[in-house]
Design an enzyme around this catalytic site. Structure first.
Site, short mmCIF file in Angstrom:
data_model
loop_
_atom_site.label_atom_id
_atom_site.label_comp_id
_atom_site.label_asym_id
_atom_site.label_seq_id
_atom_site.Cartn_x
_atom_site.Cartn_y
_atom_site.Cartn_z
N ARG A 107 -89.18 24.13 -15.62
CA ARG A 107 -89.29 23.59 -14.21
C ARG A 107 -90.15 24.19 -13.30
NH1 ARG A 107 -82.55 23.62 -14.69
NH2 ARG A 107 -82.50 21.62 -15.58
N PHE A 158 -88.55 14.22 -15.08
CA PHE A 158 -88.16 14.98 -16.30
C PHE A 158 -87.92 16.40 -15.85
CE2 PHE A 158 -93.29 15.64 -16.95
CZ PHE A 158 -93.57 16.44 -15.76
N GLU A 159 -87.86 17.23 -17.19
CA GLU A 159 -87.13 18.69 -17.08
C GLU A 159 -85.75 18.77 -15.97
OE1 GLU A 159 -88.84 19.80 -19.11
OE2 GLU A 159 -91.11 20.00 -18.58
N GLY A 160 -84.89 17.76 -16.01
CA GLY A 160 -83.77 17.64 -15.13
C GLY A 160 -84.12 17.05 -13.92
N GLN A 187 -81.10 18.94 -10.26
CA GLN A 187 -81.50 19.97 -9.76
C GLN A 187 -80.85 20.56 -8.31
OE1 GLN A 187 -83.95 21.71 -11.22
NE2 GLN A 187 -84.34 19.88 -12.71
#
Lengths: 262, 381
Positions: free
Chosen positions: B241, B360-362, B367
């Site tokens: 992230r 993306f990446e969560g 978050q």
């Protein structure tokens, strides 16, 4: 094959240089200093030559103390040795004086390397002063064969074949070694350094020599620089903004006729 | 610039800037339209070792500081976010190996990358994105082997990867504690790659499904102990992230750069548009978001480097930067007006590129869940 390349540090030629009104000299203090583009072409040509045929590339520069940063960067893109020659006496002088100093510096580099050079390269001109004389004068001082604007070098037994770029095409010359060539833009660009080589090069210590340490004697200048002038500003053009195309053409014709262009 | 980079870092950055100016900027427009993976650009990037910045020095890596690396990644992202995502894909694939792998596994994967190869991290599945624990891929132990079956999706670099880190359930009854991570090498029978995803943005990065049909791998390819795969994946994502945010800052900055230049060229009502306060305020907000995003990245990097917890900070950096990239791209289009909406101009691509940084990446919703929980956790009554 031992190759020496003389490199000049110049202001980044992507930036427009103006004259400093106080000193009347080009104001280059705030412009990034880079290796002269034609010298970097010479290094790429030399690096490719030694990669194909074996050998070693040495780079040398005259300049103020900070010039070692530029030389370090060259160690990451094909040079294996670098020497800096720094002395207040090097800051003045015409192309004859510069070439005389470089001829003596070449000898000092040979002594440091413990081996004579087979080929000495310079860029065909520097992007700042653009006199294009130093390479030829250096060859004269060293009494060596000279070819200008070379874009390719190939081995030919104990000789070298240099391909010279001309306005119409190219000419091939065969010279004995050692020789001095100046390099124009070949058909490729200098390589980008890889990160590891760059970080290693940044850690290198570049040996620096004064005029006395390098055994460089005072050199005579024949040309005196009287001053710099900026190119004249372009005059603003005339705008013709008629509504109809026919009127625009008529107006243009009128102006051309009254100015006696036609 | 919030990254206090070293003198050597500055010299490296000049090379990367030259590379981006000469080799990336003009070329990417064509690749953005065709969706083709620009192999020639990546070959040059490999020569410069820009795909190897995540390999630690002890495994033959470059020895760059993370702050210097961040400045370089931002510079690449400024030229093209898709290229930065591809190069960063190697870091994403290496992280789980460095977190959970043994020495042999670490060295092998680092060697692959140092030799110009690619890695891919295969966590996401059609029914398990942010909800990674819902993974349907299974790894069944048979003798000294695992047999893996399942389908992964949206896998960056899958079509070019030499190794994959694949997560799979070794014990479904244990939930997330039943997930394990494995190294699968290209060419393993049963491993195949689906079609290249025709994406809205970051079109210079390659994204595909990864299909595992009775893929047999030796037990020694497992990363860490059985059941630690989810933990490894989450630790990986913490780091990922942060780097994804660094790329997002590149988009934010590019929006500022393009807009600041255009606002001086474009004249309306007799003056360049930057002299209208409405445009000045937009430029100011874009700059504030960019600086704040970069500062959040620098904070997360500093904490991670000093071994302190950084999960919340990485999430904050990723979330704020993703939102900022989209806002900046929208503002840039607004400043360009009708031209901003045209594909002839560069800013519409920035919006398409920026959007994925909220996903993306969560996703940014996840978050905010991470950050929200942490805030309450640190204020327990």
């Amino acid at each position: 094959m031992e190759i020496l390349i003389f490199v000049k540090q110049v202001p980044d030629d992507a930036v427009e240089v103006r004259l400093d009104p106080a000193s009347g000299k080009p104001a280059t203090g705030n412009i990034d200093k880079v290796a002269n583009a034609f010298d970097t072409y010479a290094l790429e040509l030399a690096a490719r030559y030694v990669e194909a045929n074996g050998g070693k590339v040495t780079v040398a520069a005259m300049g103020p103390k900070g010039t070692d940063s530029m030389l370090k960067n060259l160690l990451a893109v094909g040079a294996s040795k670098a020497y800096l020659f720094t002395d207040p006496s090097f800051e003045t002088g015409d192309e004859n004086a510069i070439a005389a100093r470089l001829a003596q510096i070449a000898k000092k580099c040979e002594a440091e390397n413990g081996a004579p050079f087979d080929l000495i390269l310079c860029g065909k001109e520097s992007t700042d002063e653009i006199s294009g004389q130093v390479g030829a004068r250096l060859a004269e001082k060293l009494g060596l064969p000279f070819v200008s604007s070379v874009i390719e070098v190939a081995p030919a037994g104990d000789k070298l074949v240099a391909k010279q770029e001309t306005e119409d095409g190219y000419v091939k010359f065969e010279t004995s070694m050692p020789a001095v060539y100046t390099i124009a833009k070949p058909g490729y660009d200098p390589r980008y350094p890889n990160i590891k080589a760059k970080l290693a090069a940044r850690k290198a210590v570049v040996p620096a020599f004064s005029a006395a340490e390098a055994g460089v004697a005072d050199a005579e200048s024949f040309v005196e620089l009287l001053g710099y002038t900026e190119p004249p500003k372009r005059q603003a053009g005339l705008k013709i903004c008629e509504k109809e195309a026919a009127d625009t053409v008529a107006k243009a014709m009128e102006i051309l006729t009254s100015d006696r262009v036609l | 610039m919030a990254y206090l980079i070293s003198e050597d870092g500055r010299e490296l950055l000049k090379d990367v800037k030259d590379f981006c100016e000469n080799e990336i900027r003009a070329q990417v427009k064509e690749y953005d339209e065709s969706g083709e993976w620009p192999k020639d650009i990546y070959d040059m990037a490999i020569e410069m070792q820009l795909s190897m910045m995540d390999v630690p020095e002890e495994y033959g890596g470059l020895g760059l500081s993370h702050i210097d690396q961040a400045a370089i990644v931002e510079e690449i992202a400024k030229a093209d976010a898709g290229i930065a995502v591809t190069l960063n894909g190697n870091g994403l694939a290496l992280k789980p190996v460095l977190i959970a792998g043994n020495e042999e596994q670490k060295q092998k994967c680092c060697d692959i990358i140092m030799n110009g190869g690619w890695g891919a991290f295969a966590l996401t599945e059609p029914d398990a994105g942010c909800d990674a624990g819902n993974s349907k891929t299974t790894a069944v132990k048979e003798g000294g082997e695992y047999v893996i079956n399942g389908r992964k999706c949206f896998i960056t670099n899958a079509q070019v990867a030499d190794f994959f880190v694949v997560t799979a359930m070794t014990d479904k009854t244990q939930g997330t504690k039943g997930m394990s991570a494995f190294l699968v090498y290209k060419g393993t029978p049963g491993l195949s790659v689906g079609n290249h995803e025709n994406k809205m943005g970051i079109r210079t990065s390659i994204t595909s499904d990864l299909i595992l049909e009775d893929v047999r791998i030796p037990e020694e390819n497992r990363l860490g102990e059985e059941g630690t795969g989810f933990y490894t994946a989450m630790k990986t994502l913490d780091l990922a992230r942060m780097w994804c945010a660094v790329i997002g800052v590149g988009i934010c900055q590019r929006c500022v750069d393009e807009s600041a230049v255009y606002a001086q060229q474009r004249v309306t009502f007799g003056k360049p548009i930057w002299k209208h306060q409405a445009i000045q305020f937009m430029l100011a907000d874009m700059e504030i978001r960019t600086q704040a995003s970069r500062a959040l990245c620098a904070t997360a990097i500093d904490l991670a480097d000093s071994g302190k917890p950084f999960t919340t900070e990485a999430s904050a950096a990723k979330c704020f930067t993703g939102d900022s990239a989209v806002k900046n791209a929208l503002d840039a289009i607004q400043i360009f007006g009708g031209y901003g909406y045209s594909r002839e101009y560069p800013v519409e691509m920035l919006l398409r590129d920026a959007k994925i940084f909220q996903i993306f990446e969560g996703t940014n919703e996840v978050q905010r869940m991470v950050i929200g929980r942490a805030v309450v956790g640190s204020h327990k009554i």
